[in-house]
Motif scaffolding. Structure first.
Motif, PDB file in Angstrom:
ATOM      1  N   ARG A   1       0.825  -1.208   0.000  1.00 46.35           N
ATOM      2  CA  ARG A   1       0.000   0.000   0.000  1.00 46.35           C
ATOM      3  C   ARG A   1       0.859   1.259   0.000  1.00 46.35           C
TER       4      ARG A   1
ATOM      5  N   THR B   1       2.314   1.712  -3.468  1.00 41.98           N
ATOM      6  CA  THR B   1       1.280   2.185  -4.382  1.00 41.98           C
ATOM      7  C   THR B   1       1.011   3.669  -4.176  1.00 41.98           C
ATOM      8  N   ALA B   2       0.988   4.092  -2.905  1.00 39.31           N
ATOM      9  CA  ALA B   2       0.756   5.510  -2.611  1.00 39.31           C
ATOM     10  C   ALA B   2       1.897   6.362  -3.169  1.00 39.31           C
TER      11      ALA B   2
ATOM     12  N   ALA C   1       1.543   6.622  -6.925  1.00 37.55           N
ATOM     13  CA  ALA C   1       0.428   7.477  -7.339  1.00 37.55           C
ATOM     14  C   ALA C   1       0.811   8.949  -7.290  1.00 37.55           C
TER      15      ALA C   1
ATOM     16  N   LEU D   1       4.238   0.806 -10.030  1.00 42.56           N
ATOM     17  CA  LEU D   1       3.486   1.077 -11.257  1.00 42.56           C
ATOM     18  C   LEU D   1       3.536  -0.089 -12.239  1.00 42.56           C
TER      19      LEU D   1
ATOM     20  N   THR E   1       0.453  -2.301 -13.083  1.00 43.11           N
ATOM     21  CA  THR E   1      -0.400  -2.523 -11.926  1.00 43.11           C
ATOM     22  C   THR E   1      -1.636  -1.627 -12.070  1.00 43.11           C
ATOM     23  N   ARG E   2      -2.556  -1.733 -11.138  1.00 42.95           N
ATOM     24  CA  ARG E   2      -3.744  -0.871 -11.181  1.00 42.95           C
ATOM     25  C   ARG E   2      -3.323   0.605 -11.110  1.00 42.95           C
ATOM     26  N   THR E   3      -2.374   0.911 -10.230  1.00 40.53           N
ATOM     27  CA  THR E   3      -1.897   2.297 -10.117  1.00 40.53           C
ATOM     28  C   THR E   3      -1.189   2.724 -11.405  1.00 40.53           C
TER      29      THR E   3
ATOM     30  N   GLN F   1      -3.762   3.650 -13.931  1.00 38.04           N
ATOM     31  CA  GLN F   1      -4.341   4.963 -13.612  1.00 38.04           C
ATOM     32  C   GLN F   1      -3.405   6.088 -14.043  1.00 38.04           C
ATOM     33  N   ARG F   2      -2.106   5.917 -13.758  1.00 39.17           N
ATOM     34  CA  ARG F   2      -1.136   6.951 -14.132  1.00 39.17           C
ATOM     35  C   ARG F   2      -1.031   7.078 -15.658  1.00 39.17           C
TER      36      ARG F   2
END
Length: 198
Positions: free
Chosen positions: A7, A10-11, A14, A105, A114-116, A119-120
């Motif tokens: 987590r 991931t933060a 992001a 990422l 990855t999901r992040t 998104q990026r």
């Protein structure tokens, strides 16, 4: 503990500011990074594309490590395909992959988004300050020498590996040596060398 670390990573991913080549890696992996470097340097005049060959122009080396590696790889006239294959496997491109994995990422093993990371990439696709080819690839370029040079260099199927890369280097070395060129034969060696995949 592992969940907390994931987590936290991931933060961080992001929030991190991504460079052009970070975004290029998210959009298309090592291949897109190389395409973007070739396009950027060809448009700025730091390299010259002619048919299936590439050569660095006179001038200072660029600041970005990937661009510097590209210019260094083609200080003499070389096959564009061989240069692109060499750069895809370079430490400079691997460093981008490692950094993006560290930021959460891309995955560490196969460098999948990855999901992040997805998104990026979506955010980057909406960023009008980035050149269109970073996310869209060379297909978004107008028809011409740069688009043709980049797309033809990438036509070699992935997975052919280092053997073709070595063969391309050997051919390049043979073409550069006047001892091995028979000027009276009337034949000319054109075309590209070999290269590996992503």
């Amino acid at each position: 503990m592992r969940m907390y670390f994931r987590r936290a990573t991931t933060a961080v991913g992001a929030r991190r500011a991504l460079g052009v080549y970070d975004v290029a890696y998210l959009a298309g992996g090592p291949r897109r990074v190389v395409e973007c470097a070739v396009i950027a340097l060809a448009e700025s005049g730091l390299i010259r594309l002619r048919a299936s060959r590439v050569r660095a122009a006179e001038g200072e080396l660029p600041a970005h490590p990937v661009e510097r590696a590209l210019v260094t790889a083609c200080l003499r006239n070389r096959s564009t395909a061989a240069v692109c294959a060499e750069l895809r496997e370079s430490d400079e491109v691997e460093e981008i992959a490692g950094r993006l994995a560290e930021w959460g990422l891309v995955t560490r093993a196969r460098h999948q988004l990855t999901r992040t990371g997805k998104q990026r990439l979506r955010m980057a696709e909406e960023d009008e300050s980035l050149p269109a080819y970073v996310c869209g690839g060379p297909g978004v370029l107008p028809t011409g020498t740069v688009r043709r040079g980049v797309t033809e260099a990438q036509l070699i199927p992935p997975g052919l590996g280092r053997t073709l890369l070595r063969m391309g280097k050997a051919l390049d070395n043979g073409l550069d040596s006047s001892d091995h060129y028979d000027s009276g034969s009337g034949s000319d060696c054109g075309g590209g060398g070999g290269g590996g995949g992503d």
